[in-house]
Scaffold this motif. Structure first.
Motif, PDB file in Angstrom:
ATOM      1  N   GLY A  37      -2.547  -4.657   9.956  1.00 23.17           N
ATOM      2  CA  GLY A  37      -1.938  -5.742  10.720  1.00 23.17           C
ATOM      3  C   GLY A  37      -0.427  -5.645  10.769  1.00 23.17           C
ATOM      4  O   GLY A  37       0.198  -5.864  11.826  1.00 23.17           O
ATOM      5  N   LEU A 149      -1.244 -10.555   5.336  1.00 20.24           N
ATOM      6  CA  LEU A 149      -0.986 -11.782   6.081  1.00 20.24           C
ATOM      7  C   LEU A 149       0.264 -12.489   5.559  1.00 20.24           C
ATOM      8  O   LEU A 149       1.085 -12.985   6.344  1.00 20.24           O
ATOM      9  CB  LEU A 149      -2.200 -12.704   5.982  1.00 20.24           C
ATOM     10  N   VAL A 156       0.386 -18.275   8.638  1.00 15.17           N
ATOM     11  CA  VAL A 156      -0.816 -17.583   9.123  1.00 15.17           C
ATOM     12  C   VAL A 156      -1.779 -17.348   7.967  1.00 15.17           C
ATOM     13  O   VAL A 156      -2.998 -17.526   8.095  1.00 15.17           O
ATOM     14  CB  VAL A 156      -0.435 -16.249   9.798  1.00 15.17           C
ATOM     15  N   ALA A 157      -1.226 -16.922   6.820  1.00 16.82           N
ATOM     16  CA  ALA A 157      -2.087 -16.663   5.666  1.00 16.82           C
ATOM     17  C   ALA A 157      -2.824 -17.924   5.237  1.00 16.82           C
ATOM     18  O   ALA A 157      -4.010 -17.879   4.892  1.00 16.82           O
ATOM     19  CB  ALA A 157      -1.242 -16.123   4.516  1.00 16.82           C
ATOM     20  N   VAL A 160      -5.780 -18.803   7.504  1.00 13.01           N
ATOM     21  CA  VAL A 160      -6.944 -17.933   7.309  1.00 13.01           C
ATOM     22  C   VAL A 160      -7.616 -18.203   5.962  1.00 13.01           C
ATOM     23  O   VAL A 160      -8.852 -18.216   5.847  1.00 13.01           O
ATOM     24  CB  VAL A 160      -6.515 -16.455   7.415  1.00 13.01           C
ATOM     25  N   VAL A 255      -6.668 -19.194  14.345  1.00  5.36           N
ATOM     26  CA  VAL A 255      -5.413 -18.480  14.628  1.00  5.36           C
ATOM     27  C   VAL A 255      -5.087 -18.522  16.119  1.00  5.36           C
ATOM     28  O   VAL A 255      -3.929 -18.728  16.519  1.00  5.36           O
ATOM     29  CB  VAL A 255      -5.512 -17.026  14.128  1.00  5.36           C
ATOM     30  N   ALA A 275      -2.041 -10.607  12.782  1.00  2.00           N
ATOM     31  CA  ALA A 275      -2.831 -11.551  12.007  1.00  2.00           C
ATOM     32  C   ALA A 275      -4.300 -11.493  12.391  1.00  2.00           C
ATOM     33  O   ALA A 275      -5.194 -11.510  11.530  1.00  2.00           O
ATOM     34  CB  ALA A 275      -2.284 -12.960  12.199  1.00  2.00           C
ATOM     35  N   TYR A 278      -5.868  -8.457  10.898  1.00  6.51           N
ATOM     36  CA  TYR A 278      -6.204  -8.647   9.496  1.00  6.51           C
ATOM     37  C   TYR A 278      -7.509  -9.430   9.334  1.00  6.51           C
ATOM     38  O   TYR A 278      -8.336  -9.127   8.472  1.00  6.51           O
ATOM     39  CB  TYR A 278      -5.081  -9.390   8.776  1.00  6.51           C
ATOM     40  N   VAL A 279      -7.698 -10.437  10.191  1.00  2.00           N
ATOM     41  CA  VAL A 279      -8.916 -11.249  10.090  1.00  2.00           C
ATOM     42  C   VAL A 279     -10.147 -10.443  10.515  1.00  2.00           C
ATOM     43  O   VAL A 279     -11.155 -10.388   9.798  1.00  2.00           O
ATOM     44  CB  VAL A 279      -8.779 -12.526  10.946  1.00  2.00           C
TER      45      VAL A 279
END
Length: 594
Positions: A37, A149, A156-157, A160, A255, A275, A278-279
């Protein structure tokens, strides 16, 4: 599942070096998950959207290099996995075979042992490897994605992490029900194995008697029962799906819906894209693998291993003092019975009714009473061979009712009146309960018990014993030496010297009294009571606990019993006299009237 946890932790501790190597290569494997990411965001924001495609390609090139490192890590991690899994499988095989042999030599033939050896051990081996793979994959991949993240932006972290934790919570709450369903499946599989073996081995009798249809229906009912259990197990997939939806898929729309707000906070389009990467490429696959792996392989591993351990014997482990037992910790009660009631049938008179007894560590207790009064029943209850209808029995602080065969074997050894000797070497017979014992320890123990001459007469440790070639007294002496070498701190001798002369009996009992641990003897002669520290008298409606002189002074029943013994006869239990009042219990034993 305490035993499962203990065995699993012991297996992991035994392979620490392999686990360290596995963790190191797993970290290398997770490198792409940590950088995907972040490098994507840099490539978009600092490269392509900024009109500098070369910079964007450079960032993507770094990502490609990270992928190559991850591929090497994956290859090496799987190589290390075998160093952890295969020794665990070998240990299980030894346990299962030893447990089956122990049951067979004790007269308990278990057809389900074949299913455990050929099917359940392989289930544990495969699921153990799968469980290690999914757990370490989730830990490293999810942690890498979360770190990535946070490197993009903390908001953002957090967006999630919250649904991911919610999904994990839902899954954790459903695990107990999943374990119960999996346990039902394992038990149904064992029942079907027993039924199938019985039907196949008896097919000639079935054909001759014309019972083919009845046997087919009988086997069919067990097949249908197993199918019902499997359907209930499959229904748990709904819970897994809900957990994945909340923890794996919900972060994506969260997100996306939060994108305008994130852009206002200063995040570029590349950061939002990173982001989502990453998800979708990190958190979601890791969670999916964990939930599916634990729900399928993890539950099968836990329940199947628990079943194996309940029918196995412990692998050879730490050494005990040569020729003796591991003494229990000071101040502990070696044996405790509380409110024990036992009867041999629902309408039979109780053999023991509300019985209490405490035996401290290091005690030498002799149990006496008329023939048929319940002495051997008490020994079997203490050893866990019989289970009471009410009350509790604890050996070394462990409830017998909940203990596995392996746990009981470590805490007590029972030698019955008819001693067991199997065809095999003298050495194998003597170290049956301590397979790792060296010959010098056996020789020293034989000398301590005065049985060196017996071992020499049998032909030495390498000679082959055949039960039919031994007298009853010789079999008892072999069994007694085997019990002396056992690691168990509690020894129960149930008339185990009845075929020996009084002098040999006295020598052996004196040796066992000096052995570290606790000794309980079901007496065959009055001389056993003379040597004991305490004597427990069972007399139908009540029990009395005292020393030999104390019982002589206080109990007419004990004086009568001693008189029978001295006359060379053995009293037989008689019906209780109507109206007879039982004296109040004394010492630390109590037995209420039926």
């Amino acid at each position: 599942m305490t035993t499962v946890g203990a065995v699993t932790r012991a297996a992991l501790r035994a392979r620490r070096a392999a686990l360290v190597r596995l963790a190191a290569w797993s970290a290398a494997e997770a490198l792409p998950a940590a950088l995907t990411g972040l490098l994507t965001a840099r490539a978009v924001d600092a490269g392509f959207l900024a009109g500098r495609p070369a910079v964007g390609l450079l960032w993507l090139g770094l990502l490609a290099a990270a992928v190559l490192v991850g591929a090497v890590g994956t290859n090496r991690a799987y190589a290390c996995l075998g160093d952890v899994v295969e020794p665990f499988r070998d240990d299980l095989l030894r346990r299962v075979v030893a447990g089956a042999l122990a049951g067979a030599t004790g007269g308990r033939v278990d057809d389900a042992a074949v299913g455990r050896l050929t099917h359940q051990v392989e289930i544990v081996r495969d699921t153990w490897a799968g469980l290690l793979t999914v757990v370490r994959g989730f830990l490293f991949a999810a942690c890498a994605a979360i770190v990535g993240l946070f490197s993009l932006a903390a908001p953002v972290a957090l967006l999630v992490t919250v649904p991911v934790l919610a999904g994990l919570g839902l899954f954790a709450a459903a695990v107990p029900a999943m374990i119960a369903r999996q346990r039902e499946y394992v038990l149904a599989d064992e029942r079907l194995t027993r039924v199938a073996v019985t039907a196949v081995t008896g097919h000639r009798d079935v054909s001759v008697s014309g019972a083919r249809e009845q046997v087919t229906r009988w086997v069919g009912r067990h097949v249908d029962a197993q199918a019902r259990v499997e359907r209930r197990l499959a229904a748990m997939a709904v819970t897994r799906g809900l957990s994945l939806a909340v923890g794996g898929w919900l972060p994506v729309p969260v997100v996306v819906l939060a994108t305008p707000w994130l852009v206002r906070q200063g995040l570029g389009p590349g950061a939002v894209l990173g982001a989502l990467v990453y998800v979708v490429r990190g958190v979601q696959p890791a969670l999916h693998t964990l939930v599916q792996g634990v729900a399928a392989g993890g539950l099968r591993f836990t329940v199947t291993l628990d079943r194996l351990l309940r029918t196995a014997v412990p692998a050879p482990g730490g050494a005990a003092p040569a020729g003796g037992a591991r003494p229990a910790p000071p101040g502990r009660t070696a044996l405790s019975l509380r409110g024990v009631t036992f009867r041999y049938g629902p309408h039979a008179d109780p053999v023991l009714d509300g019985f209490d007894l405490d035996v401290p560590d290091g005690d030498h207790l002799v149990v006496v009473g008329a023939s048929g009064i319940g002495k051997s029943t008490l020994a079997a209850l203490i050893a866990g061979v019989l289970r009471p209808q009410a009350g509790t029995v604890e050996v070394g602080g462990t409830p017998v009712a909940g203990a596995t065969a392996a746990e009981l074997a470590r805490r007590r050894v029972l030698i019955p009146q008819e001693a067991y000797v199997f065809t095999g070497s003298v050495r194998d017979n003597l170290r049956y309960l301590r397979p790792d014992l060296a010959d010098p320890a056996i020789v020293r123990a034989a000398a301590r018990l005065g049985l060196s001459e017996l071992v020499d007469r049998l032909g030495g440790l390498d000679a082959t014993l055949r039960p039919a070639g031994l007298s009853a007294g010789e079999r008892q002496q072999v069994a007694l030496l085997r019990a002396w070498l056992s690691p168990a701190p509690l020894v129960i001798l149930d008339e185990a010297t009845c075929h020996l002369d009084p002098a040999t009996e006295a020598r052996l009992e004196a040796a066992f009294a000096e052995r570290p641990g606790t000794l309980v003897i079901i007496a065959h002669r009055v001389s056993s009571a003379l040597r004991a520290r305490r004597v427990l008298l069972l007399d139908g409606g009540h029990a009395m606990l005292d020393s030999h002189p104390g019982l002589l002074a206080r109990s007419a029943a004990y004086r009568e019993l001693v008189g029978y013994w001295e006359a060379g006869a053995e009293p037989v239990r008689s019906s209780p006299t109507p109206g007879r009042s039982a004296p109040l219990p004394t010492g630390s034993a109590r037995r209420s009237s039926p």
